[in-house]
Structures are given as structure tokens and as C-alpha cells.
Scaffold this motif. Structure first.
Motif, short mmCIF file in Angstrom:
data_model
loop_
_atom_site.label_atom_id
_atom_site.label_comp_id
_atom_site.label_asym_id
_atom_site.label_seq_id
_atom_site.Cartn_x
_atom_site.Cartn_y
_atom_site.Cartn_z
N LYS A 58 0.83 -1.20 0.00
CA LYS A 58 0.00 0.00 0.00
C LYS A 58 0.86 1.25 0.00
CE LYS A 58 -3.66 2.34 2.58
NZ LYS A 58 -4.53 2.31 3.80
N GLU A 59 1.94 1.24 0.81
CA GLU A 59 2.84 2.40 0.88
C GLU A 59 3.51 2.65 -0.47
OE1 GLU A 59 5.56 1.48 3.96
OE2 GLU A 59 4.14 1.84 5.60
N LYS A 60 4.00 1.56 -1.11
CA LYS A 60 4.69 1.72 -2.40
C LYS A 60 3.71 2.14 -3.50
CE LYS A 60 8.41 -1.54 -1.32
NZ LYS A 60 9.47 -0.52 -1.34
N THR A 61 2.47 1.69 -3.39
CA THR A 61 1.46 2.09 -4.39
C THR A 61 1.15 3.58 -4.26
OG1 THR A 61 0.48 -0.13 -4.37
CG2 THR A 61 -0.87 1.65 -5.25
N GLU A 62 0.93 4.03 -3.04
CA GLU A 62 0.59 5.43 -2.82
C GLU A 62 1.74 6.36 -3.18
OE1 GLU A 62 -0.57 5.51 1.24
OE2 GLU A 62 -2.59 4.70 0.88
N SER A 63 2.97 5.91 -2.99
CA SER A 63 4.13 6.76 -3.30
C SER A 63 4.49 6.73 -4.78
CB SER A 63 5.34 6.31 -2.47
OG SER A 63 5.77 5.01 -2.86
N GLY A 64 3.90 5.80 -5.53
CA GLY A 64 4.22 5.68 -6.95
C GLY A 64 5.41 4.78 -7.24
N GLU A 65 6.05 4.25 -6.19
CA GLU A 65 7.23 3.41 -6.37
C GLU A 65 6.89 2.10 -7.08
OE1 GLU A 65 10.79 1.25 -3.74
OE2 GLU A 65 9.33 2.57 -2.75
N LEU A 69 8.50 0.56 -10.51
CA LEU A 69 9.08 -0.78 -10.59
C LEU A 69 8.52 -1.55 -11.78
CD1 LEU A 69 9.13 -1.83 -6.82
CD2 LEU A 69 11.12 -1.33 -8.25
N HIS A 70 7.18 -1.44 -11.97
CA HIS A 70 6.53 -2.13 -13.09
C HIS A 70 7.03 -1.58 -14.43
CE1 HIS A 70 2.88 -3.44 -10.45
NE2 HIS A 70 3.93 -4.21 -10.29
#
Length: 217
Positions: A58-65, A69-70
Motif C-alpha cells: 500500500k505504501e509503495k502504491t501510494e508513493s508511486g514506487e 518498478l513495473h
């Protein structure tokens, strides 16, 4: 409590089994006795691993990280399909032909599933006598436009031939040729057959193979 007797069972045997079962249950109860605690006890405070993973995602999704990566994975996949790892070979300056004798000798007996010896150690085998090479294998560097033209002229006229890139933009050359091409990834065939320059051709003559390198004039 309902007791069901199995037909034909001796009553004495049945009674003995009942007594044994009761004794076992009693022993389990003895062993299951609460013995209390030894030393200081602490509550389990470690978080559930699945919960932690979901939180990190959830953190990486919200930050755009996660999107970055994708995108990086997609770019690497595209680049790999476009330019797989190959070989860096010089352009052939003169004609060169090398004979390759594919005959090999069995180092040990070759047996079937039952252990029966099919071929004894020392037997010489020529794969070309079993499956002849009915086509030419043509190798070029896809980054050299002259070699691409050579491939069209010399090899592509016979659809049985295999057109193989040792390097270059695989997707671009495939589109330019308008036909199926192959890529010698990591130079396996180049090393196996000792190709030193391109364009080059591998063909069968009699019971041997020839590696030929052609200068482009």
C-alpha cells in the motif's frame, strides 16, 4: 451413551478393549494436567507477516514506487526482446572455410531401461548420418545494413534456411526482412562452431560440416 456390539466379536475381547480405551483416556488426562509456568512469560507482539506485506504494498502504491518498478520491468523486457545478449564479431574481410567433423566416441556403454547394452563404449557416432542438416544456417550482425542485404540475397531465397542474428536489433531486422529470424543468444552457436567473423554459413557436405565466412564486396 450407546454401545454397539460388532457381530461375531467375543464378549471378553470387547470388554478388554473397552478397559484399555478407558485407561488410555485417563492417562491422557493425567499428562494434560496444567503444570503452570516456569519463568517470566511475555505476550507475542510480532506482527502478522501478511499484514506487513499488505502495508508495504500500500505504501509503495501510494508513493508511486510500485508503478516505477513495473515500468522498469516492462522496459527491461522490451529491451531484452529488442536486443538479446549476443556476440560482437568483426565483419569478414576474406573467405574462410573450416571443416568440422561431428563424429564423437561413446565414453561408456549406452543401455536401455532394462540395462541391455545398445552401443558399447568406444562406438563412433556421426549425428549427420542419423539426421542430416538439410538447410544452411546463416549468421549476420543485424546492426550492419550490408549484412542484412546479403542475408536477403544469399540465404532468404530458400525458406528452409535458418537466418540467425549474432547481434543487433532483432525486432527491427525481423520487420525489415518480413520473415522469421533467430537469435544466437549469448553466442552459444558462435562458440560451438568457432565462428570468428560474419556473415557466416554452416552447411553439410558429405558427412562433415563446413563453416564458411564471406566478405561482402
Amino acid at each position: 451413551m450407546q454401545i454397539v456390539l460388532i457381530a461375531g466379536m467375543n464378549r471378553l475381547d470387547w470388554f478388554q478393549k473397552i478397559v484399555l480405551s478407558v485407561a488410555l483416556i485417563a492417562s491422557f488426562e493425567v499428562f494434560a494436567k496444567d503444570l503452570g509456568s516456569i519463568g517470566t512469560t511475555y505476550p507475542i507482539i510480532e506482527r502478522d507477516l501478511v499484514e506487513v506485506i499488505h502495508e508495504r504494498i500500500k505504501e509503495k502504491t501510494e508513493s508511486g514506487e510500485l508503478d516505477r518498478l513495473h515500468e522498469g520491468m516492462r522496459d527491461r523486457s522490451k529491451n531484452y526482446a529488442k536486443r538479446p545478449p549476443g556476440s560482437s564479431l568483426p565483419r569478414a574481410l576474406e573467405y574462410r572455410a573450416v571443416e568440422i567433423n561431428p563424429v564423437y566416441t561413446l565414453e561408456k556403454d549406452l543401455t536401455d531401461a532394462d540395462g541391455k547394452v545398445l552401443f558399447k563404449a568406444g562406438t563412433k557416432v556421426n549425428p549427420l548420418e542419423v539426421k542430416p542438416l538439410s538447410k544452411m544456417l546463416c549468421f549476420i550482425d543485424g546492426d550492419d545494413p550490408d549484412q542484412v542485404v546479403w542475408l536477403k540475397t544469399y540465404c532468404a531465397q530458400d525458406i528452409r534456411n535458418k537466418m540467425i542474428l549474432v547481434g543487433g536489433d532483432y525486432l527491427a531486422v525481423s520487420e525489415q526482412m518480413g520473415m522469421r529470424l533467430y537469435f544466437d543468444q549469448r553466442g552459444y552457436l558462435v562458440e560451438r562452431f568457432g565462428i570468428q567473423a560474419v556473415p557466416a554459413v554452416i552447411r553439410q557436405s558429405g558427412k562433415v560440416l563446413y563453416v564458411e565466412e564471406f566478405p561482402i564486396k
